[in-house]
Scaffold this motif. Sequence first.
Motif: not given
Length: 266
Positions: A120-140
């Motif tokens: 997560i970029p410096s100065g950003w705030l995570a809101v929710a967790n998610a995964r793409d079609e390949d199962g890789d973890a992302y954050a909104l």
Amino acid sequence: MTVLAEKDALELLGRGTIEIEGRLVDASNTTLRAEITLDGLTRRCVYKPVQGERPLWDFPDGTLAGREVSAFLVSQATGWDLVPPTILRDGPLGPGALQLWIDEPDTAEALIGFVPAYDIPSGWLAVANARDEDGDAYALAHKDDPRLARLAVFDSVINNADRKGGHVLYPATGSIHAVDHGVSFHVENKLRTVLWGWTGKSLIPEATDVLQQLTERLDGELGEALEEHLTVTEVQHVRLRVRRLLRSKRFPKPPQDWPAIPWPPV
């Protein structure tokens, strides 16, 4: 292109000649892009005719167009210039909301989006967790930016039920603009947004003065103007939400009985 002062933009929207260019097909209700011309000045605008609105069971009163105009009136009263100039007027397809079109440069950098969960970029705030079609973890996530913080306060006031990332625009001026407020101002808590990064934290310092000014204006001309588009009860609940924010001095927490994040989020 020269940036129009708000007064000039409202004059153009109110008196200009409208020529429809085409329909924005991604919108759920009839949304048209048009050119509007007055005394040799031409700009683009968005025209949302009332007759193109689909009925919503939970927003039975008034019109979506009236809620769009109401959002602009509240934005105008804050002095934050968040919502582009918007009016209600007759157009080629009857009465509807007319809003100044906001151009975004190709180099505009979005402040909201999905980012790798472990980077997560410096100065950003995570809101929710998610995964793409390949199962890789992302954050909104969204940037911890005062412009977005203002928007989060504004959305809390109007009870915006659909703050998607794609509804935030980034003009070349360096400001931000927010659009699509047709499902706002409900009397029940329906706040649904991607801007939950400040949940429970103290409001930005400038919010207190702005909210106090809103309280005064809601008891005067602003309240009267809103009642032309909303029910008396809906306007009363705007006042209540402002007072609650002033009492708590904190960003609200997500509702427990209502989806907290719109779909799709961006």
